[in-house]
Motif scaffolding. Sequence first.
Motif, PDB file in Angstrom:
ATOM      1  N   LYS A   1       0.834  -1.210   0.000  1.00 52.63           N
ATOM      2  CA  LYS A   1       0.000   0.000   0.000  1.00 52.63           C
ATOM      3  C   LYS A   1       0.865   1.255   0.000  1.00 52.63           C
ATOM      4  O   LYS A   1       2.068   1.215   0.226  1.00 52.63           O
ATOM      5  CB  LYS A   1      -0.934   0.011   1.219  1.00 52.63           C
ATOM      6  CG  LYS A   1      -1.893  -1.150   1.275  1.00 52.63           C
ATOM      7  CD  LYS A   1      -2.902  -1.093   0.159  1.00 52.63           C
ATOM      8  CE  LYS A   1      -3.936  -2.200   0.283  1.00 52.63           C
ATOM      9  NZ  LYS A   1      -4.908  -2.151  -0.794  1.00 52.63           N
ATOM     10  N   ARG A   2       0.210   2.389  -0.255  1.00 55.19           N
ATOM     11  CA  ARG A   2       0.846   3.703  -0.213  1.00 55.19           C
ATOM     12  C   ARG A   2       0.216   4.544   0.889  1.00 55.19           C
ATOM     13  O   ARG A   2      -0.931   4.337   1.255  1.00 55.19           O
ATOM     14  CB  ARG A   2       0.620   4.463  -1.523  1.00 55.19           C
ATOM     15  CG  ARG A   2       1.267   3.937  -2.740  1.00 55.19           C
ATOM     16  CD  ARG A   2       0.977   4.801  -3.976  1.00 55.19           C
ATOM     17  NE  ARG A   2      -0.447   5.060  -4.186  1.00 55.19           N
ATOM     18  CZ  ARG A   2      -1.062   6.222  -3.987  1.00 55.19           C
ATOM     19  NH1 ARG A   2      -0.407   7.288  -3.567  1.00 55.19           N
ATOM     20  NH2 ARG A   2      -2.358   6.340  -4.219  1.00 55.19           N
ATOM     21  N   LEU A   3       0.983   5.532   1.349  1.00 55.27           N
ATOM     22  CA  LEU A   3       0.454   6.515   2.289  1.00 55.27           C
ATOM     23  C   LEU A   3      -0.507   7.461   1.585  1.00 55.27           C
ATOM     24  O   LEU A   3      -1.543   7.828   2.127  1.00 55.27           O
ATOM     25  CB  LEU A   3       1.612   7.301   2.924  1.00 55.27           C
ATOM     26  CG  LEU A   3       1.255   8.397   3.916  1.00 55.27           C
ATOM     27  CD1 LEU A   3       0.571   7.812   5.145  1.00 55.27           C
ATOM     28  CD2 LEU A   3       2.500   9.173   4.309  1.00 55.27           C
ATOM     29  N   GLY A   4      -0.169   7.875   0.372  1.00 56.01           N
ATOM     30  CA  GLY A   4      -0.964   8.834  -0.389  1.00 56.01           C
ATOM     31  C   GLY A   4      -0.172  10.112  -0.608  1.00 56.01           C
ATOM     32  O   GLY A   4       0.478  10.622   0.312  1.00 56.01           O
ATOM     33  N   ARG A   5      -0.212  10.637  -1.828  1.00 54.37           N
ATOM     34  CA  ARG A   5       0.560  11.834  -2.178  1.00 54.37           C
ATOM     35  C   ARG A   5      -0.083  13.064  -1.524  1.00 54.37           C
ATOM     36  O   ARG A   5      -1.287  13.305  -1.665  1.00 54.37           O
ATOM     37  CB  ARG A   5       0.596  12.000  -3.699  1.00 54.37           C
ATOM     38  CG  ARG A   5       1.487  13.119  -4.167  1.00 54.37           C
ATOM     39  CD  ARG A   5       1.623  13.075  -5.704  1.00 54.37           C
ATOM     40  NE  ARG A   5       2.566  14.052  -6.171  1.00 54.37           N
ATOM     41  CZ  ARG A   5       2.255  15.295  -6.539  1.00 54.37           C
ATOM     42  NH1 ARG A   5       0.995  15.696  -6.506  1.00 54.37           N
ATOM     43  NH2 ARG A   5       3.198  16.120  -6.952  1.00 54.37           N
ATOM     44  N   HIS A   6       0.757  13.842  -0.838  1.00 53.78           N
ATOM     45  CA  HIS A   6       0.250  15.003  -0.116  1.00 53.78           C
ATOM     46  C   HIS A   6       1.370  15.993   0.200  1.00 53.78           C
ATOM     47  O   HIS A   6       2.547  15.687   0.030  1.00 53.78           O
ATOM     48  CB  HIS A   6      -0.434  14.564   1.191  1.00 53.78           C
ATOM     49  CG  HIS A   6       0.517  13.990   2.200  1.00 53.78           C
ATOM     50  ND1 HIS A   6       1.059  12.728   2.087  1.00 53.78           N
ATOM     51  CD2 HIS A   6       1.042  14.521   3.327  1.00 53.78           C
ATOM     52  CE1 HIS A   6       1.856  12.493   3.112  1.00 53.78           C
ATOM     53  NE2 HIS A   6       1.875  13.572   3.871  1.00 53.78           N
ATOM     54  N   THR A   7       0.969  17.158   0.687  1.00 55.60           N
ATOM     55  CA  THR A   7       1.879  18.128   1.278  1.00 55.60           C
ATOM     56  C   THR A   7       1.461  18.333   2.722  1.00 55.60           C
ATOM     57  O   THR A   7       0.309  18.080   3.093  1.00 55.60           O
ATOM     58  CB  THR A   7       1.857  19.488   0.551  1.00 55.60           C
ATOM     59  OG1 THR A   7       0.546  20.046   0.670  1.00 55.60           O
ATOM     60  CG2 THR A   7       2.236  19.351  -0.904  1.00 55.60           C
ATOM     61  N   ASP A   8       2.409  18.800   3.522  1.00 58.51           N
ATOM     62  CA  ASP A   8       2.136  19.119   4.927  1.00 58.51           C
ATOM     63  C   ASP A   8       2.309  20.622   5.138  1.00 58.51           C
ATOM     64  O   ASP A   8       3.084  21.271   4.438  1.00 58.51           O
ATOM     65  CB  ASP A   8       3.114  18.378   5.844  1.00 58.51           C
ATOM     66  CG  ASP A   8       2.972  16.872   5.734  1.00 58.51           C
ATOM     67  OD1 ASP A   8       1.858  16.372   5.951  1.00 58.51           O
ATOM     68  OD2 ASP A   8       3.979  16.205   5.435  1.00 58.51           O
ATOM     69  N   THR A   9       1.614  21.157   6.125  1.00 62.71           N
ATOM     70  CA  THR A   9       1.680  22.591   6.412  1.00 62.71           C
ATOM     71  C   THR A   9       2.823  22.941   7.360  1.00 62.71           C
ATOM     72  O   THR A   9       2.879  24.068   7.865  1.00 62.71           O
ATOM     73  CB  THR A   9       0.345  23.096   6.984  1.00 62.71           C
ATOM     74  OG1 THR A   9       0.048  22.366   8.174  1.00 62.71           O
ATOM     75  CG2 THR A   9      -0.781  22.952   5.974  1.00 62.71           C
ATOM     76  N   ALA A  10       3.735  21.996   7.601  1.00 64.90           N
ATOM     77  CA  ALA A  10       4.937  22.237   8.406  1.00 64.90           C
ATOM     78  C   ALA A  10       6.022  21.268   7.950  1.00 64.90           C
ATOM     79  O   ALA A  10       5.716  20.211   7.383  1.00 64.90           O
ATOM     80  CB  ALA A  10       4.651  22.039   9.897  1.00 64.90           C
ATOM     81  N   GLU A  11       7.264  21.637   8.195  1.00 68.47           N
ATOM     82  CA  GLU A  11       8.371  20.732   7.884  1.00 68.47           C
ATOM     83  C   GLU A  11       8.234  19.455   8.706  1.00 68.47           C
ATOM     84  O   GLU A  11       7.876  19.504   9.876  1.00 68.47           O
ATOM     85  CB  GLU A  11       9.700  21.418   8.201  1.00 68.47           C
ATOM     86  CG  GLU A  11      10.904  20.584   7.825  1.00 68.47           C
ATOM     87  CD  GLU A  11      12.199  21.364   7.936  1.00 68.47           C
ATOM     88  OE1 GLU A  11      12.547  22.051   6.955  1.00 68.47           O
ATOM     89  OE2 GLU A  11      12.816  21.308   9.015  1.00 68.47           O
ATOM     90  N   GLU A  12       8.525  18.320   8.058  1.00 67.48           N
ATOM     91  CA  GLU A  12       8.404  17.005   8.720  1.00 67.48           C
ATOM     92  C   GLU A  12       9.725  16.255   8.629  1.00 67.48           C
ATOM     93  O   GLU A  12      10.332  16.173   7.568  1.00 67.48           O
ATOM     94  CB  GLU A  12       7.312  16.170   8.046  1.00 67.48           C
ATOM     95  CG  GLU A  12       7.147  14.791   8.640  1.00 67.48           C
ATOM     96  CD  GLU A  12       6.126  13.931   7.927  1.00 67.48           C
ATOM     97  OE1 GLU A  12       5.720  12.907   8.497  1.00 67.48           O
ATOM     98  OE2 GLU A  12       5.738  14.281   6.783  1.00 67.48           O
ATOM     99  N   THR A  13      10.142  15.699   9.748  1.00 69.45           N
ATOM    100  CA  THR A  13      11.273  14.777   9.783  1.00 69.45           C
ATOM    101  C   THR A  13      10.703  13.396  10.060  1.00 69.45           C
ATOM    102  O   THR A  13      10.004  13.204  11.050  1.00 69.45           O
ATOM    103  CB  THR A  13      12.283  15.162  10.875  1.00 69.45           C
ATOM    104  OG1 THR A  13      12.763  16.480  10.609  1.00 69.45           O
ATOM    105  CG2 THR A  13      13.447  14.189  10.916  1.00 69.45           C
ATOM    106  N   GLN A  14      10.974  12.447   9.165  1.00 67.14           N
ATOM    107  CA  GLN A  14      10.484  11.078   9.320  1.00 67.14           C
ATOM    108  C   GLN A  14      11.638  10.169   9.733  1.00 67.14           C
ATOM    109  O   GLN A  14      12.723  10.242   9.155  1.00 67.14           O
ATOM    110  CB  GLN A  14       9.890  10.548   8.023  1.00 67.14           C
ATOM    111  CG  GLN A  14       8.627  11.241   7.597  1.00 67.14           C
ATOM    112  CD  GLN A  14       8.056  10.664   6.313  1.00 67.14           C
ATOM    113  OE1 GLN A  14       8.683   9.887   5.610  1.00 67.14           O
ATOM    114  NE2 GLN A  14       6.837  11.074   5.991  1.00 67.14           N
TER     115      GLN A  14
END
Length: 142
Positions: free
Chosen positions: A50-63
């Motif tokens: 599966k995929r998470l889904g293509r998106h943008t976030d409204t803040a910087e993310e560190t994974q």
Amino acid sequence: MTPKNIDTIDTLELTSSSTDDAQWVGGYFTYGGEGAEASTTVYFAVPPGKRLGRHTDTAEETQFILSGSGDLLLDDGPKPLRPGDVVVLTEGTFHDLHNTGSEDLRVLGFFSAPGVEQHWSEEVWEPGDLKVTGTPNTPGGS
């Protein structure tokens, strides 16, 4: 703050009604007003294939990749991921995760803001026909 464990956070399972390969389960450890003042911490898992889904976030993310394997899907092509990897995604960067392994792709995400929304480019999430998701302290909160 009292330590929280992945096994004790409230999670929600989301399945896309617009594509057949996007699905994940996740929940927030902290966000503004709930254990944090200026940041957000999320846990999520993407099932095999599966995929998470293509998106943008409204803040910087560190994974931080806890377990599993997959590809980080960016506009400039896929980047392989494995346990122990760290990825920084600047605010507004379109991204997706695809689980290419045989176990859940498990991730901790750290956002640089007390509230964050995900704006999905293709996915519509059930329950609720959601095109925007986010921390409970935002309008798109889930």
